[in-house]
Design a protein around this motif. Structure first.
Motif, PDB file in Angstrom:
ATOM      1  N   GLU A 400     -44.316 -47.718  73.323  1.00  0.00           N
ATOM      2  CA  GLU A 400     -44.453 -48.763  72.312  1.00  0.00           C
ATOM      3  C   GLU A 400     -44.748 -48.158  70.938  1.00  0.00           C
ATOM      4  OE1 GLU A 400     -47.322 -51.600  73.564  1.00  0.00           O
ATOM      5  OE2 GLU A 400     -46.208 -52.209  75.362  1.00  0.00           O
ATOM      6  N   LEU A 401     -45.550 -47.115  70.913  1.00  0.00           N
ATOM      7  CA  LEU A 401     -45.838 -46.432  69.653  1.00  0.00           C
ATOM      8  C   LEU A 401     -44.641 -45.613  69.195  1.00  0.00           C
ATOM      9  CD1 LEU A 401     -49.469 -45.148  70.377  1.00  0.00           C
ATOM     10  CD2 LEU A 401     -48.787 -47.216  69.158  1.00  0.00           C
ATOM     11  N   ALA A 402     -43.937 -45.005  70.161  1.00  0.00           N
ATOM     12  CA  ALA A 402     -42.769 -44.187  69.827  1.00  0.00           C
ATOM     13  C   ALA A 402     -41.707 -45.010  69.105  1.00  0.00           C
ATOM     14  CB  ALA A 402     -42.194 -43.569  71.103  1.00  0.00           C
ATOM     15  N   ALA A 403     -41.536 -46.258  69.548  1.00  0.00           N
ATOM     16  CA  ALA A 403     -40.546 -47.126  68.909  1.00  0.00           C
ATOM     17  C   ALA A 403     -40.922 -47.431  67.466  1.00  0.00           C
ATOM     18  CB  ALA A 403     -40.410 -48.420  69.710  1.00  0.00           C
ATOM     19  N   LYS A 404     -42.211 -47.509  67.173  1.00  0.00           N
ATOM     20  CA  LYS A 404     -42.666 -47.832  65.823  1.00  0.00           C
ATOM     21  C   LYS A 404     -42.503 -46.664  64.848  1.00  0.00           C
ATOM     22  CE  LYS A 404     -46.107 -51.231  67.366  1.00  0.00           C
ATOM     23  NZ  LYS A 404     -47.549 -51.605  67.386  1.00  0.00           N
ATOM     24  N   ILE A 405     -42.546 -45.433  65.359  1.00  0.00           N
ATOM     25  CA  ILE A 405     -42.438 -44.272  64.463  1.00  0.00           C
ATOM     26  C   ILE A 405     -41.121 -43.527  64.658  1.00  0.00           C
ATOM     27  CG2 ILE A 405     -44.940 -44.012  64.330  1.00  0.00           C
ATOM     28  CD1 ILE A 405     -44.728 -41.683  66.278  1.00  0.00           C
ATOM     29  N   ASP A 406     -40.228 -44.121  65.474  1.00  0.00           N
ATOM     30  CA  ASP A 406     -38.881 -43.567  65.683  1.00  0.00           C
ATOM     31  C   ASP A 406     -38.927 -42.138  66.212  1.00  0.00           C
ATOM     32  OD1 ASP A 406     -36.134 -43.648  65.749  1.00  0.00           O
ATOM     33  OD2 ASP A 406     -35.888 -42.956  63.675  1.00  0.00           O
ATOM     34  N   ARG A 407     -39.662 -41.939  67.272  1.00  0.00           N
ATOM     35  CA  ARG A 407     -39.738 -40.646  67.940  1.00  0.00           C
ATOM     36  C   ARG A 407     -39.590 -40.861  69.442  1.00  0.00           C
ATOM     37  NH1 ARG A 407     -39.407 -39.308  63.403  1.00  0.00           N
ATOM     38  NH2 ARG A 407     -40.590 -37.724  62.224  1.00  0.00           N
ATOM     39  N   SER A 408     -39.316 -39.786  70.168  1.00  0.00           N
ATOM     40  CA  SER A 408     -39.238 -39.901  71.619  1.00  0.00           C
ATOM     41  C   SER A 408     -40.637 -40.079  72.198  1.00  0.00           C
ATOM     42  CB  SER A 408     -38.595 -38.647  72.215  1.00  0.00           C
ATOM     43  OG  SER A 408     -39.466 -37.529  72.089  1.00  0.00           O
ATOM     44  N   VAL A 409     -40.695 -40.491  73.453  1.00  0.00           N
ATOM     45  CA  VAL A 409     -41.989 -40.669  74.106  1.00  0.00           C
ATOM     46  C   VAL A 409     -42.758 -39.353  74.123  1.00  0.00           C
ATOM     47  CG1 VAL A 409     -43.123 -41.150  76.314  1.00  0.00           C
ATOM     48  CG2 VAL A 409     -41.265 -42.621  75.526  1.00  0.00           C
ATOM     49  N   GLU A 410     -42.074 -38.255  74.483  1.00  0.00           N
ATOM     50  CA  GLU A 410     -42.743 -36.957  74.568  1.00  0.00           C
ATOM     51  C   GLU A 410     -43.224 -36.488  73.192  1.00  0.00           C
ATOM     52  OE1 GLU A 410     -40.191 -37.531  78.053  1.00  0.00           O
ATOM     53  OE2 GLU A 410     -39.847 -37.679  75.896  1.00  0.00           O
ATOM     54  N   GLU A 411     -42.398 -36.652  72.168  1.00  0.00           N
ATOM     55  CA  GLU A 411     -42.794 -36.239  70.826  1.00  0.00           C
ATOM     56  C   GLU A 411     -43.987 -37.053  70.331  1.00  0.00           C
ATOM     57  OE1 GLU A 411     -38.546 -34.755  68.909  1.00  0.00           O
ATOM     58  OE2 GLU A 411     -39.068 -36.883  68.906  1.00  0.00           O
ATOM     59  N   THR A 412     -43.981 -38.336  70.623  1.00  0.00           N
ATOM     60  CA  THR A 412     -45.103 -39.191  70.213  1.00  0.00           C
ATOM     61  C   THR A 412     -46.373 -38.809  70.958  1.00  0.00           C
ATOM     62  OG1 THR A 412     -43.570 -41.010  69.775  1.00  0.00           O
ATOM     63  CG2 THR A 412     -45.899 -41.571  70.019  1.00  0.00           C
ATOM     64  N   ALA A 413     -46.240 -38.550  72.246  1.00  0.00           N
ATOM     65  CA  ALA A 413     -47.408 -38.157  73.032  1.00  0.00           C
ATOM     66  C   ALA A 413     -48.000 -36.856  72.502  1.00  0.00           C
ATOM     67  CB  ALA A 413     -47.023 -38.006  74.499  1.00  0.00           C
ATOM     68  N   GLU A 414     -47.145 -35.883  72.191  1.00  0.00           N
ATOM     69  CA  GLU A 414     -47.665 -34.620  71.659  1.00  0.00           C
ATOM     70  C   GLU A 414     -48.272 -34.817  70.276  1.00  0.00           C
ATOM     71  OE1 GLU A 414     -46.351 -30.320  72.453  1.00  0.00           O
ATOM     72  OE2 GLU A 414     -45.136 -30.981  70.732  1.00  0.00           O
ATOM     73  N   ALA A 415     -47.718 -35.731  69.499  1.00  0.00           N
ATOM     74  CA  ALA A 415     -48.300 -36.034  68.183  1.00  0.00           C
ATOM     75  C   ALA A 415     -49.700 -36.621  68.331  1.00  0.00           C
ATOM     76  CB  ALA A 415     -47.393 -36.998  67.422  1.00  0.00           C
ATOM     77  N   ILE A 416     -49.898 -37.477  69.329  1.00  0.00           N
ATOM     78  CA  ILE A 416     -51.228 -38.041  69.590  1.00  0.00           C
ATOM     79  C   ILE A 416     -52.210 -36.922  69.915  1.00  0.00           C
ATOM     80  CG2 ILE A 416     -52.561 -39.461  71.200  1.00  0.00           C
ATOM     81  CD1 ILE A 416     -50.049 -41.252  71.468  1.00  0.00           C
ATOM     82  N   ILE A 417     -51.777 -35.985  70.764  1.00  0.00           N
ATOM     83  CA  ILE A 417     -52.640 -34.850  71.112  1.00  0.00           C
ATOM     84  C   ILE A 417     -52.960 -34.021  69.879  1.00  0.00           C
ATOM     85  CG2 ILE A 417     -52.763 -32.705  72.438  1.00  0.00           C
ATOM     86  CD1 ILE A 417     -50.913 -34.083  74.521  1.00  0.00           C
ATOM     87  N   ASN A 418     -51.955 -33.723  69.071  1.00  0.00           N
ATOM     88  CA  ASN A 418     -52.165 -32.892  67.880  1.00  0.00           C
ATOM     89  C   ASN A 418     -53.076 -33.562  66.862  1.00  0.00           C
ATOM     90  OD1 ASN A 418     -50.537 -30.874  68.906  1.00  0.00           O
ATOM     91  ND2 ASN A 418     -48.684 -31.602  67.875  1.00  0.00           N
ATOM     92  N   ILE A 419     -52.945 -34.880  66.716  1.00  0.00           N
ATOM     93  CA  ILE A 419     -53.811 -35.605  65.771  1.00  0.00           C
ATOM     94  C   ILE A 419     -55.257 -35.544  66.228  1.00  0.00           C
ATOM     95  CG2 ILE A 419     -54.388 -37.911  64.910  1.00  0.00           C
ATOM     96  CD1 ILE A 419     -51.343 -38.492  64.946  1.00  0.00           C
ATOM     97  N   SER A 420     -55.483 -35.726  67.519  1.00  0.00           N
ATOM     98  CA  SER A 420     -56.857 -35.678  68.020  1.00  0.00           C
ATOM     99  C   SER A 420     -57.442 -34.278  67.868  1.00  0.00           C
ATOM    100  CB  SER A 420     -56.902 -36.116  69.487  1.00  0.00           C
ATOM    101  OG  SER A 420     -56.159 -35.229  70.308  1.00  0.00           O
TER     102      SER A 420
END
Length: 682
Positions: A400-420
């Motif tokens: 659901e977040l990936a669709a909002k930022i136009d990224r794949s699920v894996e890329e969005t998940a790794e972005a969440i990890i990197n932000i934290s």
């Protein structure tokens, strides 16, 4: 002989550590926390211990636990409606505080509303001076009138904090007696009894927080005592304290301010024990649970202590293990703001509903869901089989977040990890800079349910050379409560110029503190074993605004060796600021005595080292460092002392998952700890 049980109640899970006194073995368990019904998780865990490990409740001879009930009461502002009685013309003590704003970089920053609103603050005529002489007697008629007005306004308790009560609490006790006569049954709390420190605001806010949480904590402890009896546990529960010690539940009901930070202190005590056992001289503990990531500095197996730890919007000025929150926990929720920017926290999913992958009704993506969506977590059940990881629900939530930022699920998940990790890096580097510590000189000791999952990523950013993961990292806080010593602090504010006239006063003061300490240990705690007395004094150069705590030699006090006492302060000043003025006059503000009664510690078995490569259980696909990779997966239970392997890799066990990125090498030490070293050959 029986079983000793330590319990840590966190936001998502409640952890149990069980020490068999006869077999000298340590076992652990996790159950879901019940913030909707505090105490229910403890009873569920006791029953689980009987079912899983055949631990009969009637054979539990020692029970200690840490709790966040007090902290949550302050954070959620669900405590008593209090009235505050202060010296006349000082009604603004809580509003003025120290005139600091929460965020100096924001012009819109506002200080939090005090726990006692100004209309519930009553000024009482009567004045005591700094030398404990009475300039104006207490106006007893005014106290009676204020008590009636407070009750009429709906006060559920009264806190009394008069000027200079740290020197003599007589006027506060007089006012307390009057209030109890006018309003029988109304709880009354005196600042001179709660924690008699110098400085008006610090003493007042500490007393207010103590009064604010006391009835709720007392009710919780009473319910816990009864519940343990109902399931057949004969041991009266003990509580971990903010200072890293423990005390009885009965004392906790009366002095709950002393255990308000018990949950965070337990983890650091457990980490300190592991560091000392492994010979790690300098390390930083990293405790990541479901809600927060907390760090503490440990030197030579001893945690750092201080005062002024923050609880929600407020500081509390009691001796505490120094713990700093540097980021979000595994249950922290990821979200996209109105500008399309991906963010993480501070809102947490808690234990109910929890991360989406728990399958307990959660639908919003968390840090844990991000690790599951990348394939780094989810290859075994979590929390001793309490959680079956649902990968598809994690991917759906992240999607659901990936669709909002136009990224794949894996890329969005790794972005969440990197932000934290980025948030942790920022906070942690600032904290280490304030202490003047180079992170490259520290080991990172990771624990908590999410600590091993994220530790290597943080260590890589901070360029820390080693990550240490103990055998049961998910329940180390419970172990900390289990091994904590009986410990209590005793203070007396003196405000003396250090000179020949101060020696008899100091000797008499420490004699009285020693008597009170021994009585507390033997009579109140029922302890007759070996103990330690630690002497110190808060001192400063005349003209300074703040003091330093300097360790004192008991023999020097008894012998009246003034030069040794003064030199102890000069050395403390030199260590802190790099210089000392041995010609300047010194003032002694507060005498402090700490008594420690030693508890039995479990002995971790040492295994013979058998160097060689570890064998993985299987290979799994995961998204790591920008791409899909095939990673070896190791089962922690299969790893033997001396075995080694290189990252990237995943290590699964009952209470957590350890993720090892590339560039790290792992070795199992003689105690079963994972020693994960950056850049060393495996």
């Amino acid at each position: 002989m029986g079983y000793r049980v330590g319990v840590d109640i966190g936001g998502s899970f409640t952890d149990f550590a069980v020490f068999d006194e006869q077999a000298k073995t340590l076992r652990s368990l996790k159950v879901f926390s019940r913030p909707d019904q505090p105490g229910a998780e403890v009873i569920e865990g006791v029953k689980g211990l009987a079912e899983r490990y055949n631990v009969p409740p009637e054979e539990i001879v020692y029970f200690t636990h840490g709790t966040t009930v007090g902290v949550n009461t302050v954070v959620q502002r669900k405590g008593l409606k209090l009235a505050l009685f202060v010296t006349e013309h000082f009604r603004d003590v809580l509003e003025l505080a120290r005139l600091k704003i929460p965020n100096m970089y924001s012009l819109l920053s506002k200080r939090p509303a005090p726990l006692v609103t100004r209309d519930m603050v009553f000024g009482i005529p009567g004045r005591m001076l700094a030398d404990a002489s009475v300039a104006e007697p207490l106006d007893e008629i005014a106290v009676e009138a204020a008590a009636r007005d407070a009750v009429a306004a709906g006060a559920e308790g009264v806190v009394i904090s008069f000027l200079h009560a740290y020197r003599d609490g007589t006027q506060e006790r007089q006012a307390k007696a009057i209030i109890e006569r006018v309003a029988p049954g109304l709880p009354v709390f005196c600042s001179s009894e709660t924690w008699p420190i110098v400085r008006e605001y610090e003493r007042t806010v500490t007393a207010v927080i103590g009064g604010y949480v006391q009835p709720r904590v007392s009710h919780y402890l009473g319910s816990l005592q009864q519940a343990l009896k109902d399931v057949g546990v004969p041991a009266d529960p003990r509580l971990t304290k903010s200072n890293g010690g423990i005390m009885t539940a009965e004392q906790g009901k009366q002095q709950c301010v002393q255990m308000i930070l018990s949950g965070t202190a337990s983890g650091v005590i457990g980490a300190s024990y592991v560091a000392e056992m492994c010979g790690i001289e300098r390390c930083m503990s990293l405790d990541i649970g479901g809600t927060t990531a907390d760090v503490a500095l440990i030197k030579d197996g001893t945690p750092q202590y201080g005062i002024g730890e923050r609880i929600g919007d407020f500081q509390i000025f009691i001796p505490s293990v120094s713990v700093s929150s540097i980021g979000e926990g595994g249950g922290s929720i990821a979200w996209v703001d109105r500008l399309g920017v991906l963010k993480v926290g501070p809102e947490s999913a808690g234990s109910r509903p929890g991360p989406a992958c728990y399958g307990r009704g959660g639908t919003r993506a968390t840090i844990t869901d991000a690790f599951v969506a990348t394939g780094l977590v989810g290859h075994s059940d979590l929390g001793y089989n309490a959680v079956h990881v649902d990968v598809e629900k994690a991917r759906t939530a992240v999607g659901e977040l990936a669709a909002k930022i136009d990224r794949s699920v894996e890329e969005t998940a790794e972005a969440i990890i990197n932000i934290s990790i980025s948030g942790m890096y920022s906070e942690c580097s600032g904290l280490l800079s304030r202490f003047g510590v180079d992170p490259r000189d520290l080991s990172l000791l990771a624990f908590g349910g999410a600590g091993p999952m994220m530790a290597c990523f943080l260590a890589r950013e901070l360029k820390m050379g080693e990550v240490v993961v103990p055998p049961t990292p998910g329940v180390l806080s419970a172990l900390g409560g289990l091994i904590a010593d009986l410990k209590n602090d005793f203070i007396r504010t003196l405000y003396l110029d250090v000179g020949p006239d101060a020696v008899p006063v100091l000797q008499q003061t420490f004699a009285e503190l020693r008597k009170a300490a021994l009585s507390w240990l033997k009579d109140d705690q029922g302890y007759g074993g070996p103990h330690e007395l630690i002497y110190s004094a808060e001192m400063r150069y005349r003209g300074q605004s703040f003091e330093l705590d300097a360790s004192l030699d008991a023999a020097a006090i008894e012998e009246g060796r003034l030069d040794a006492l003064v030199e102890a302060f000069h050395l403390a000043h030199e260590r802190m600021y790099g210089h000392a003025d041995r010609d300047a006059p010194v003032q002694l503000i507060t005498a402090r005595l700490v008594i420690v009664g030693k508890t039995e510690k479990p002995e971790f078995p040492k295994s013979e080292l058998r160097p060689g490569p570890a064998k993985s259980d299987r290979s799994v696909e995961a998204f790591l460092d920008g791409g899909k990779r095939t990673l070896p997966l190791y089962r922690r239970a299969d790893l033997l002392a001396g075995q080694s392997f290189s990252g990237p890799a995943i290590i699964t066990q009952d209470d957590c998952t350890t993720v090892v990125p590339g560039g790290f090498n792992v070795t199992v030490d003689t105690f079963g700890n994972l020693r994960i070293v950056l850049g060393a050959a495996a």
